[in-house]
Design an enzyme around this catalytic site. Sequence first.
Site, short mmCIF file in Angstrom:
data_model
loop_
_atom_site.label_atom_id
_atom_site.label_comp_id
_atom_site.label_asym_id
_atom_site.label_seq_id
_atom_site.Cartn_x
_atom_site.Cartn_y
_atom_site.Cartn_z
N LEU A 61 0.80 -1.22 0.00
CA LEU A 61 0.00 0.00 0.00
C LEU A 61 0.83 1.27 0.00
O LEU A 61 0.42 2.28 -0.56
CB LEU A 61 -0.94 0.02 1.22
CG LEU A 61 -1.96 -1.12 1.30
CD1 LEU A 61 -2.79 -0.98 2.57
CD2 LEU A 61 -2.86 -1.13 0.08
N GLY A 62 1.99 1.24 0.61
CA GLY A 62 2.81 2.45 0.69
C GLY A 62 4.17 2.14 1.26
O GLY A 62 4.48 1.00 1.64
N GLY A 67 10.00 1.82 6.96
CA GLY A 67 9.31 0.58 6.67
C GLY A 67 8.33 0.72 5.53
O GLY A 67 8.27 1.73 4.84
N GLU A 68 7.55 -0.34 5.37
CA GLU A 68 6.56 -0.42 4.30
C GLU A 68 5.23 -0.85 4.89
O GLU A 68 5.17 -1.46 5.96
CB GLU A 68 7.00 -1.42 3.23
CG GLU A 68 8.30 -1.04 2.53
CD GLU A 68 8.83 -2.17 1.65
OE1 GLU A 68 9.36 -1.86 0.58
OE2 GLU A 68 8.69 -3.34 2.07
N VAL A 69 4.15 -0.55 4.18
CA VAL A 69 2.81 -0.88 4.62
C VAL A 69 2.18 -1.80 3.58
O VAL A 69 2.23 -1.51 2.37
CB VAL A 69 1.94 0.38 4.81
CG1 VAL A 69 0.55 0.00 5.30
CG2 VAL A 69 2.60 1.33 5.80
N ASP A 208 2.89 15.70 11.18
CA ASP A 208 2.88 15.19 9.80
C ASP A 208 1.44 15.12 9.28
O ASP A 208 1.04 14.11 8.70
CB ASP A 208 3.56 13.83 9.72
CG ASP A 208 3.97 13.48 8.30
OD1 ASP A 208 3.98 14.38 7.44
OD2 ASP A 208 4.28 12.30 8.03
#
Length: 645
Positions: A61-62, A67-69, A208
Amino acid sequence: MSTVNKKPASLKYKIGKVKQIPTVVKDDKTGLEYIQVQSRENEKVYGVTKFLNNYREEEKLGQGTFGEVFKGIHLGTNRKVAIKRILVRAEKDLFPITAQREITILKRMNHKNIVKLIEIVYDESPTPKTDSTSPRPVGNYHGNNTANQQKLITGKHFFMILPYMVSDLTGLLHNPRVEFGMADVKNIMLQLLEGINYIHCNKFLHRDIKTANILIDHKGVVKIADFGLARNYYGSPPNLKYPGGAGSGAKYTSVVVTRWYRAPEIVLGDRHYTTAVDIWGIGCVFAEFFEKKPILQGQTDIDQGHVIFKLMGTPSMDEWGLAYHLPGSELTKTNYKSTLQERFSKALNETGLDLLSKLLALDPYKRVTAMKAKKHPFFFEEPLPNAQLTLPNEECHESDIKRYKSEMNESMSQRPPSAPTGHTSTDNSIRAVTGAAFPKEASIPKAPRPEHIKSTIPAQPSASRYNGAATQNIPKEPIPTAPLPKGPKNSIPTGPNKLPPNPRDSYASKYPAESRFGVNTRITTESYNAGKRYRNRGGWETGRDSLNYNNNYAPPADRSHHPTIQRPSAPRGGSYPNRYQNQDYNTSRNTGYNQYSQAGDRRSYRPGASENPGTIGHGSSQSTQKDSKSSHSNNVKPKDVADYY
């Protein structure tokens, strides 16, 4: 009896069951901070089972800094979840400090508009994974350097399990099939302000806020996500008395917030910022609803300051005096005027512009708080916020933007070619060949479409036309060439054959009575044009009222078939009646129809204006017919001319 005061046990920083040494290690190459993780032997890390036995990863997803999702499924319940993989350094078991902050903050959050942390999962493989052998993406590296890959890829993996959200705000704004009404915008903004107010009241900074970090579930509930840059706020929580919150005096890093959503105090280098930095991001999100893209797209950090001041104007000492004492105070030497109202006046009314200007106030201590923004009149006027947000039956994420653009390009390429607009003149062609500027006005003007002509005609004729009253300010419309439908007397035609309403229409013009010569003398185009030509040659008296003539008179197309009607020869020096301007003539012209006046040995015929303004046509029964008993010369019209006219 004396008691011995024992030293309190030192509090150890814990996440789950993993003991951590509160020593921060900084990477010299990347500048990122980590916490060294050490666990005991035979201790179950984070108190959960192995990852592979509970979850399965699916699509990505992203991707972020640490890290990554992925989209995943819980194998026990078959529930969709979001799996955020946390990057761990292999050589020293370094855990990212930002991930540690995100975990601790999310564990303390409990609000409907903030994403919920389900659990932390640990997975340890016997051997390091590589991209080619791993069934799922591992590591988060940039570039093709093999050495960097080996440093980032490790056998230990930490995962944050979060609820899966069907959409994020970035994907929804870029989806061409999604349109937000003002009631939907108010719904999302209220939920966003509720969530950020909860964060600030618990003394945290998100740092953010952007559309990609605003998630929306299938029920339309907004969730604030990605607390990777969040941290504790040491100032007092915001309240209604102090708009921008009270400063804590603590220093924070200025390398926070995505550049396009960065507050002006951070752009100018202020490190003692407050919770107002999150309010600025909410203002940017609010304005993005109306332009479908970020409103402040600076190319560099310095350019970002110019872009902000071009929108809000360069602040003066009275508006924001602190800006002249910050490290980036050089930007205050610019001389920009605010363009906020001009830019968003078409999308927002005065109340909406007032809310936007308060969310984007340059001075952070004058910027409105989330607590006060919820009570703004913008949310209590029509249209009111929707009770529940309705979303399309498709998933919309930031990763789908490329797909949306490709769909738009394909749809544009499949459109049929546009029709030619015609040739240009020779002069313009010469200019195009010689390289001169080709004016846009040189194109051939297009003829108006029928609906454009129809729109200029009023919806229905004025009421005064049905009773025959004369109206002086009626625009002259072209006489329709289509045959008029005939109907019974005192009725108006209906059905598909009904012509468009005309302000000059009357009952007499809709159902014209044929003349005694079998010719329609009122409405036919040929008779109208023939009579106009005949009148211009002086055959008709110029003293006749032009409006009454145009409305009620029309000469026959051909008068030669009636031998008794002959055109009177006008004397030299002008039209026939104008030569005899004497008292007898002027007196007789106003007495009614078909009056004769004696002028020397000649007689002039002059139909005067009708005394009754409601008379329609010349053949009215109200006008009296009088026969002249005097002898007529060759230039005198016969008496039955009056009957004809």
